[in-house]
Scaffold this active site. Sequence first.
Site, PDB file in Angstrom:
ATOM      1  CG  ASP A  47      -2.852  -2.515  -1.283  1.00  0.00           C
ATOM      2  OD1 ASP A  47      -1.954  -2.141  -2.049  1.00  0.00           O
ATOM      3  OD2 ASP A  47      -3.094  -1.959  -0.206  1.00  0.00           O
ATOM      4  CG  ASP A  48       0.775  -3.054  -3.784  1.00  0.00           C
ATOM      5  OD1 ASP A  48       0.207  -1.982  -4.013  1.00  0.00           O
ATOM      6  OD2 ASP A  48       1.705  -3.166  -2.949  1.00  0.00           O
ATOM      7  CB  CYS A  87      -1.927   2.795  -0.988  1.00  0.00           C
ATOM      8  SG  CYS A  87      -0.835   1.378  -1.176  1.00  0.00           S
ATOM      9  NE  ARG A  91      -5.952   1.799  -1.092  1.00  0.00           N
ATOM     10  CZ  ARG A  91      -6.335   0.516  -1.121  1.00  0.00           C
ATOM     11  NH1 ARG A  91      -7.533   0.183  -0.691  1.00  0.00           N
ATOM     12  NH2 ARG A  91      -5.525  -0.416  -1.560  1.00  0.00           N
ATOM     13  CE  LYS A 140      -3.837   0.462   1.840  1.00  0.00           C
ATOM     14  NZ  LYS A 140      -2.699   0.099   0.993  1.00  0.00           N
ATOM     15  CG  HIS A 142      -3.710   3.928   2.894  1.00  0.00           C
ATOM     16  ND1 HIS A 142      -2.818   3.163   2.185  1.00  0.00           N
ATOM     17  CD2 HIS A 142      -2.957   4.756   3.678  1.00  0.00           C
ATOM     18  CE1 HIS A 142      -1.587   3.506   2.504  1.00  0.00           C
ATOM     19  NE2 HIS A 142      -1.643   4.477   3.412  1.00  0.00           N
ATOM     20  CB  SER A 165      -0.069  -0.185   3.608  1.00  0.00           C
ATOM     21  OG  SER A 165      -0.501   0.564   2.501  1.00  0.00           O
ATOM     22  CG  HIS A 230       0.524  -3.648   0.467  1.00  0.00           C
ATOM     23  ND1 HIS A 230       1.514  -3.752   1.425  1.00  0.00           N
ATOM     24  CD2 HIS A 230       0.585  -2.369   0.000  1.00  0.00           C
ATOM     25  CE1 HIS A 230       2.151  -2.586   1.516  1.00  0.00           C
ATOM     26  NE2 HIS A 230       1.609  -1.737   0.666  1.00  0.00           N
ATOM     27  CG  ASP A 282      -3.907  -0.207  -4.567  1.00  0.00           C
ATOM     28  OD1 ASP A 282      -3.389  -1.157  -5.191  1.00  0.00           O
ATOM     29  OD2 ASP A 282      -3.469   0.201  -3.474  1.00  0.00           O
ATOM     30  CG  ASN A 283      -0.797   0.634  -6.497  1.00  0.00           C
ATOM     31  OD1 ASN A 283      -1.179   1.294  -5.522  1.00  0.00           O
ATOM     32  ND2 ASN A 283      -0.093  -0.475  -6.357  1.00  0.00           N
ATOM     33  CE  LYS A 303       2.820   0.572  -3.631  1.00  0.00           C
ATOM     34  NZ  LYS A 303       2.468  -0.243  -2.453  1.00  0.00           N
TER      35      LYS A 303
END
Length: 474
Positions: A47-48, A87, A91, A140, A142, A165, A230, A282-283, A303
Site C-alpha cells: 500500500d503506497d 486504494c 484493488r 487490507k 478496502h 486503510s 501506508h 496499489d499506487n 499518489k
Amino acid sequence: MADTLSRRHFIKSTILQGASLTALGGLGCFKNTQHSSLPNIIIVYTDDQGYADVGVFGAEGFTTPNLDGMADQGMRFTSYHAAQPVCSASRAALLTGCYPNRIGIRGALNSNSGYGIHKDEMTLAELVKQKGYTTGIFGKWHLGCKEPYLPLQNGFDEYFGLPYSNDMWPFHPTAGKNFPDLSLFDGDTVVEYNPDMNSLTTRYTERAVQFIEKNKEKPFFLYLAHSMPHVPLGVSDKFKGKSEQGMYGDVIMEIDWSVGQVLQALKTHGLDENTLIIFTSDNGPWLSYGDHAGSAKPLREGKMTTWEGGHRVPCIMRWPGKIKENSLCTEPVMNIDIFPTIAGLIGGQLPNHIIDGLDIWPLMAGESGAASPHDALYFYWLDDLEAVRMGNWKFHFPHEYRSLNGRPGGTGGMPAKLDHLKTDWALYDLEKDIGETTNLISQYPEIAEKLKQKGLAFDAELKANLRPHGVMAE
C-alpha cells in the site's frame, strides 16, 4: 467503440475456448479436471509503495534481498500501472479486471461508505473457485466494510485484516474525529479494535504462511495485501532501526522479510515450481508525508495524481520454469490484466460483461515479439479521464492535481500541505522523458489529437456501459 468491444469479445472467446492453455506450450500439462496440475497463485499487494522502493528499482537507504532475489529468478516489469492511483479503485481493478469507474468504485472507501463491490461482480477469488481453489486474503480489503461487501461474501474462504486503510482511525493526525475505532476482522467477526500497527506485517505474514501449509495439497489463491507502508507506519522490533533511510525503510525491509517467509514456505512444502507469485503496489507514494513516504524517482509526483509517479509501480513476477530468470518487461501493462491472465492460465470462464484487462501471458512467458495487448491505457482520477498512454506517448487532458510543488514533505507522520496545480493539454515521450518534464504537444499536434480522440471515445464507451456499485447496506 464497436471495434473495442469486438476485440474484448474476441479475447474473451479465445480464453473460453482454451486457446490460452494451448499457447502456454510448456504448460500444456495443465488439466482443468486435475487439481494437482493447477498452479497456486499468490499476489502480494503493498500500500503506497513507490516505484523506487525496491532494491532492483533503485531503492536508497534500505535493502530488499528477497524481492531482488525474486527479480533474479523471475521478471521485472518497469511499466506496470495501477488503474487508478488510490486504494479502493486500484484493488477493484486488480480483483475484477475492470477499470474501477466501470464498476462504480472510485477513490477510497471509508467507514461511512454504505456501499462496496457489487454482488454481481466476479472477483479473482470467485474466478479461481470455478476450478476448486481455496482462497484467502490476509491484510487490507478496502472494497466495502459492511458485511455484504466483505471478503467472505466475495469468494474468499479466509480473511484476516483491516476493512480499509489503517489511517482511518481515531488517531489520524489531522482527522481522527472523523473515524470510529479501527476494526480488525477474522472472517466476518471483529476480533480487535485499533490494533498495534507495529504487529500487522508480522501477523499477516504468519497467517499467510499457515494458509500455505494448510492448503499445500490443493490449489490455492493467496492475496497478501499488506497495510504498509501506508501511514501510520508500523514496524516490529526485529526491523526497527535497521535501515539507513529511517522508519519508512524499516517498514519496507519488514515487507521484504514477509516475502521471504512466503517464498520459504513454498520451498518447504515443495510448491515452488507450481506457484506463480506476483509482487506489486496499489499506487505510488503519498509524498505529503515526507520522511514517512516512499519515492517514485525518477517519475513525476505520486499518489492521487495521474502523473507516472501516481500509478506506475514496481512489479515482479516469479514462477520457476515458466517465467524466465532475470528477465525484463518494458511493455505497458496494468493491474486489470491480472484477472484475464489468470483466467487463461487455469481455463477459467470470464463473466458475461465487459472486462477491460487483457491476457499478458505472452509477455510473462517472454515469448519472442510479445507486445502489450493494449492499444492504449487510460488513467482516471475519481470520475475524470486525465491521461491516455499509447506506446511511448502519454497525453494529458487539462486537469488539476495536488503537489508539494518543490517543497519537502512532512515529518514524523504529520503530512505537509499540498498546493493545487493545473496542467494544460500536454504530450510526453515516456521513452525519452520518463519524468514527464518536456511538453511536446506543439511539436506533435497530430499525435496529441489522436490520443485525445481515443481517450474521448473510450470515456464515452465506459460511461455508456457503467455497472452499479453495491446497494446501500441496511
